[in-house]
Design an enzyme around this catalytic site. Structure first.
Site, PDB file in Angstrom:
ATOM      1  N   GLU A 104       9.194  15.456  16.274  1.00 43.58           N
ATOM      2  CA  GLU A 104       9.568  15.379  14.927  1.00 43.58           C
ATOM      3  C   GLU A 104       8.882  16.563  14.350  1.00 43.58           C
ATOM      4  O   GLU A 104       7.707  16.654  14.203  1.00 43.58           O
ATOM      5  CB  GLU A 104       9.351  14.130  14.141  1.00 43.58           C
ATOM      6  CG  GLU A 104       9.808  14.006  12.838  1.00 43.58           C
ATOM      7  CD  GLU A 104       9.824  12.382  12.538  1.00 43.58           C
ATOM      8  OE1 GLU A 104       8.550  11.920  12.619  1.00 43.58           O
ATOM      9  OE2 GLU A 104      10.358  12.199  11.885  1.00 43.58           O
TER      10      GLU A 104
ATOM     11  N   LYS B  97       0.745  -1.312  -0.074  1.00 44.32           N
ATOM     12  CA  LYS B  97      -0.050  -0.018  -0.024  1.00 44.32           C
ATOM     13  C   LYS B  97       0.985   0.956  -0.065  1.00 44.32           C
ATOM     14  O   LYS B  97       1.517   1.563   1.083  1.00 44.32           O
ATOM     15  CB  LYS B  97      -0.866   0.112   1.296  1.00 44.32           C
ATOM     16  CG  LYS B  97      -2.148   1.158   1.105  1.00 44.32           C
ATOM     17  CD  LYS B  97      -2.598   1.658   2.394  1.00 44.32           C
ATOM     18  CE  LYS B  97      -1.842   2.628   2.975  1.00 44.32           C
ATOM     19  NZ  LYS B  97      -1.941   4.080   2.318  1.00 44.32           N
TER      20      LYS B  97
ATOM     21  N   CYS C 236      13.104  11.171   7.395  1.00 45.70           N
ATOM     22  CA  CYS C 236      13.257  10.501   8.966  1.00 45.70           C
ATOM     23  C   CYS C 236      14.305  10.771   9.683  1.00 45.70           C
ATOM     24  O   CYS C 236      14.501  10.800  10.800  1.00 45.70           O
ATOM     25  CB  CYS C 236      12.519   9.079   9.044  1.00 45.70           C
ATOM     26  SG  CYS C 236      13.546   8.149   7.692  1.00 45.70           S
TER      27      CYS C 236
ATOM     28  N   GLU D 206       9.817   0.946  10.914  1.00 46.12           N
ATOM     29  CA  GLU D 206      10.744   2.118  10.536  1.00 46.12           C
ATOM     30  C   GLU D 206       9.892   3.218  11.030  1.00 46.12           C
ATOM     31  O   GLU D 206       9.124   3.585   9.911  1.00 46.12           O
ATOM     32  CB  GLU D 206      11.314   1.884   9.332  1.00 46.12           C
ATOM     33  CG  GLU D 206      11.742   0.560   8.915  1.00 46.12           C
ATOM     34  CD  GLU D 206      13.169   0.710   9.507  1.00 46.12           C
ATOM     35  OE1 GLU D 206      13.828   1.186  10.298  1.00 46.12           O
ATOM     36  OE2 GLU D 206      13.599  -0.794   9.419  1.00 46.12           O
TER      37      GLU D 206
HETATM   38  P1  NAD Z   1       2.030   7.973   8.416  1.00 47.03           P
HETATM   39  O1  NAD Z   1       2.303   7.211   9.563  1.00 47.03           O
HETATM   40  O2  NAD Z   1       0.938   8.954   8.666  1.00 47.03           O
HETATM   41  O3  NAD Z   1       1.694   7.229   7.290  1.00 47.03           O
HETATM   42  C1  NAD Z   1       2.457   6.070   6.771  1.00 47.03           C
HETATM   43  C2  NAD Z   1       1.522   4.988   6.111  1.00 47.03           C
HETATM   44  O4  NAD Z   1       0.552   4.669   7.178  1.00 47.03           O
HETATM   45  C3  NAD Z   1       0.606   5.722   4.695  1.00 47.03           C
HETATM   46  O5  NAD Z   1       0.487   4.541   3.908  1.00 47.03           O
HETATM   47  C4  NAD Z   1      -0.677   5.862   5.504  1.00 47.03           C
HETATM   48  O6  NAD Z   1      -1.686   5.526   4.773  1.00 47.03           O
HETATM   49  C5  NAD Z   1      -0.762   4.539   6.431  1.00 47.03           C
HETATM   50  N1  NAD Z   1      -1.644   4.765   7.680  1.00 47.03           N
HETATM   51  C6  NAD Z   1      -2.105   6.033   8.165  1.00 47.03           C
HETATM   52  N2  NAD Z   1      -2.761   5.601   9.157  1.00 47.03           N
HETATM   53  C7  NAD Z   1      -3.240   4.170   9.173  1.00 47.03           C
HETATM   54  C8  NAD Z   1      -3.751   3.335   9.986  1.00 47.03           C
HETATM   55  N3  NAD Z   1      -4.771   3.986  10.966  1.00 47.03           N
HETATM   56  N4  NAD Z   1      -3.700   2.127   9.659  1.00 47.03           N
HETATM   57  C9  NAD Z   1      -2.830   1.600   9.036  1.00 47.03           C
HETATM   58  N5  NAD Z   1      -2.294   2.339   8.342  1.00 47.03           N
HETATM   59  C10 NAD Z   1      -2.135   3.761   8.261  1.00 47.03           C
HETATM   60  O7  NAD Z   1       3.165   8.576   8.249  1.00 47.03           O
HETATM   61  P2  NAD Z   1       3.629   9.551   6.902  1.00 47.03           P
HETATM   62  O8  NAD Z   1       2.991  11.017   7.174  1.00 47.03           O
HETATM   63  O9  NAD Z   1       3.495   8.986   5.628  1.00 47.03           O
HETATM   64  O10 NAD Z   1       5.205   9.660   6.866  1.00 47.03           O
HETATM   65  C11 NAD Z   1       6.133  10.317   7.742  1.00 47.03           C
HETATM   66  C12 NAD Z   1       6.609   9.664   8.745  1.00 47.03           C
HETATM   67  O11 NAD Z   1       7.326   8.427   8.347  1.00 47.03           O
HETATM   68  C13 NAD Z   1       7.498  10.500   9.568  1.00 47.03           C
HETATM   69  O12 NAD Z   1       7.207  10.262  11.198  1.00 47.03           O
HETATM   70  C14 NAD Z   1       8.983   9.817   9.234  1.00 47.03           C
HETATM   71  O13 NAD Z   1       9.993   9.967  10.239  1.00 47.03           O
HETATM   72  C15 NAD Z   1       8.672   8.462   9.092  1.00 47.03           C
HETATM   73  N6  NAD Z   1       9.538   7.963   7.998  1.00 47.03           N
HETATM   74  C16 NAD Z   1      10.502   6.697   8.508  1.00 47.03           C
HETATM   75  C17 NAD Z   1      11.313   6.433   7.900  1.00 47.03           C
HETATM   76  C18 NAD Z   1      12.460   5.304   8.350  1.00 47.03           C
HETATM   77  O14 NAD Z   1      13.006   4.610   7.565  1.00 47.03           O
HETATM   78  N7  NAD Z   1      12.663   5.144   9.835  1.00 47.03           N
HETATM   79  C19 NAD Z   1      11.437   6.657   6.345  1.00 47.03           C
HETATM   80  C20 NAD Z   1      10.571   7.588   6.090  1.00 47.03           C
HETATM   81  C21 NAD Z   1       9.644   8.323   6.845  1.00 47.03           C
END
Ligand code: NAD
Length: 497
Positions: free
Chosen positions: A397, A190, A301, A266
């Site tokens: 963050e 997804k 991140c 992650e």
């Molecule tokens: P997010 O957690 O809002 O969304 C990530 C994914 O989770 C999306 O596909 C979203 O649709 C899905 N999601 C959201 N709510 C959900 C739920 N209730 N149930 C299941 N899936 C759900 O994060 P974002 O805004 O897309 O990305 C930013 C975050 O990602 C930041 O905190 C960043 O630090 C982190 N990030 C971490 C890494 C790493 O490798 N550690 C890499 C990139 C981004």
């Protein structure tokens, strides 16, 4: 090869992005026909209508993935066969770099230069690296007495789910798809709702490369719909999630509430960039400081947004970093002269602006940056000085271009402040003293520490977080394979006469 702004615009004008789901080798609509729009955050232009997948679509994708997994056409294929197909994926991504990079830039607001670097380099390199591991991943034989032979074997875990973030869409897709498919899993992916287009196009290239129907499935949708359905699915064996800590927690709960699937997480970070008193304060250090914070508009991140600078250096450091950051050009992401593109969405821009306001309200000194008057969702690179550890902008963050500089009296104070966070993804340390460097690298509670340069490592090195930045799982390196493998012991009683 970099093209001109006009050439990228010409590619953009020719694109007709596909927003359909990809299930069992076919592009299709969501079962209920529902769709959502994906837009270019730099302009507001609607790019495509995208299939809004829900639990019924995830069920279809998992059924296809399970069918082909059980048939064994991919899961039990000769490893050389999987290698050849994944090498072909790498080749096709390279051949389509410009098209994919423009699509990525339009869907994310990321600069075209970053998109070219990622899609011309990291993404195909990932497919190639894991393809080449497909026939080099071995089990072990444990020492036993003469009455037995004990084989410790590795098998594909089964159906791998992946739920991805929007900040590096195709890179994150490659991080999950390449290792899971290399070991023989089938996958249900997804992409983030903001950025589905490049992953959908990748599926088309994977089909062209010869990935069998059902092995790779893309279910675009929202977290509450497709994401949750993946997390709760009883026939998905392992799920790899990259995103916020808040949603990562949910995946642990989903697993507990369903089939106890494996969960690799992650997540976020609030990473420190530490400059000790003996560091050489030269252009190289300033470049690393600036890029560690403002690469990808700070939507990274591992962004080093807390810069902890030895007190005697802080004034010179601040002056030089401001001078460097003033050199960044904000603007049209498709223009190769642009250094910083748009925030991902209106909501995200508002979130970042709220943090900037909280920094001012808490008494930090904003030396440059703030809102941008460009149309679209741009935020100027912003630098705060006089930040103290208890301020909100020092603790949470922000995920935008907001750098906070803190003055540190000693190396031990820097270590204490750097470690005083719920996160543990990354840290950078600048020092010329090898003993201090080793002390810092061993003491900092985080998954990657880089010395005298900002780096996340590369394909060969595992990436992930301590504390609330991750689970014990790692992406990248041979370690990533563990997320997608089961371990089986085969104990064979042998005749001793
Ligand atoms: P997010 O957690 O809002 O969304 C990530 C994914 O989770 C999306 O596909 C979203 O649709 C899905 N999601 C959201 N709510 C959900 C739920 N209730 N149930 C299941 N899936 C759900 O994060 P974002 O805004 O897309 O990305 C930013 C975050 O990602 C930041 O905190 C960043 O630090 C982190 N990030 C971490 C890494 C790493 O490798 N550690 C890499 C990139 C981004």
């Amino acid at each position: 090869m970099t093209l001109s702004h006009a050439e990228y615009q010409a590619i953009a004008a020719m694109l007709t992005p596909n927003g359909q789901a990809f299930i069992d080798g076919q592009f299709c609509d969501a079962a209920d026909g529902d769709r959502f729009e994906t837009t270019n955050p730099a302009t507001g232009q609607i790019l495509a209508e995208v299939a809004h997948c829900k639990a019924a679509d995830v069920d279809r994708a998992v059924a296809a993935a399970r069918r082909v997994f059980n048939e064994g056409t991919w899961s039990r294929a000769e490893p050389e066969e999987r290698k050849e197909v994944l090498l072909k994926v790498a080749q096709l991504v390279r051949e389509h770099t410009h098209e994919l990079a423009v699509l990525e830039s339009l869907d994310t607001g990321k600069t075209i230069n970053d998109c070219i670097d990622e899609i011309g380099g990291e993404v195909p390199n990932f497919f190639q690296w894991y393809a080449e591991l497909a026939d080099k991943t071995f089990g072990k034989i444990a020492p036993t007495g003469p009455g037995a032979m004990a084989l410790i074997t590795k098998e594909p875990a089964g159906i791998a789910g992946a739920v991805l973030p929007w900040n590096f869409p195709l890179v994150m897709a490659a991080w999950k798809i390449a290792p899971s498919l290399a070991v023989g899993c089938s996958a249900v992916i997804k992409p983030a709702e903001q950025t589905p287009l490049s992953t959908i196009r990748l599926a088309e290239l994977m089909r062209e490369a010869g990935v069998p129907d059902g092995v790779i499935n893309i279910v675009p949708g929202f977290g509450e719909t497709a994401g949750k359905a993946i997390g709760l699915h009883n026939d998905i064996d392992t799920v790899s999630f990259t995103g916020s800590t808040e949603v990562g927690r949910m995946f642990m709960r989903y697993s507990g509430d369903s089939n106890l699937k494996g969960v690799g997480l992650e997540m976020g970070g609030k990473s420190p960039f530490i400059v000790l008193e003996d560091a050489r304060l030269n252009d190289d250090l300033i470049e690393h400081a600036a890029m560690s914070a403002f690469w990808n508009g700070g939507q990274n991140c591992s962004a080093n947004m807390r810069q902890l600078i030895a007190a005697p250096l802080v004034e010179e450091f601040t002056g030089r970093i401001i001078e460097r950051v003033k050199g960044f050009t904000l603007g049209d992401p498709l223009n190769p002269a642009t250094d910083i593109g748009s925030m991902i969405s209106k909501d995200h821009k508002e979130l970042v602006m709220n943090y900037i306001q909280s920094g001012v309200a808490d008494g930090a000194q904003m030396t440059m940056g703030g809102d941008s008057d460009l149309p679209g969702y741009f935020v100027e690179p912003t630098v705060f000085q006089g930040v103290t550890p208890e301020m909100k902008i020092a603790r949470e963050e922000i995920f935008g271009p907001v750098l906070g500089i803190m003055s540190m009296k000693t190396a031990e104070e820097a270590l204490t402040v750097a470690s005083d966070t719920d996160y543990g993804l990354h840290a950078t340390v600048f020092t010329q003293d090898i003993d201090r460097a080793l002390h810092m690298t061993r003491s900092l509670p985080c998954g990657t520490v880089s010395v005298n340069g900002f780096s996340e490592g590369d394909i060969k090195t595992p990436f992930g977080g301590y504390k609330q930045s991750g689970s014990l799982a790692r992406d990248n390196g041979t370690e990533a394979l563990e997320q997608y493998l089961q371990t089986k012991t085969i104990w064979v009683q042998t005749a001793t006469d």
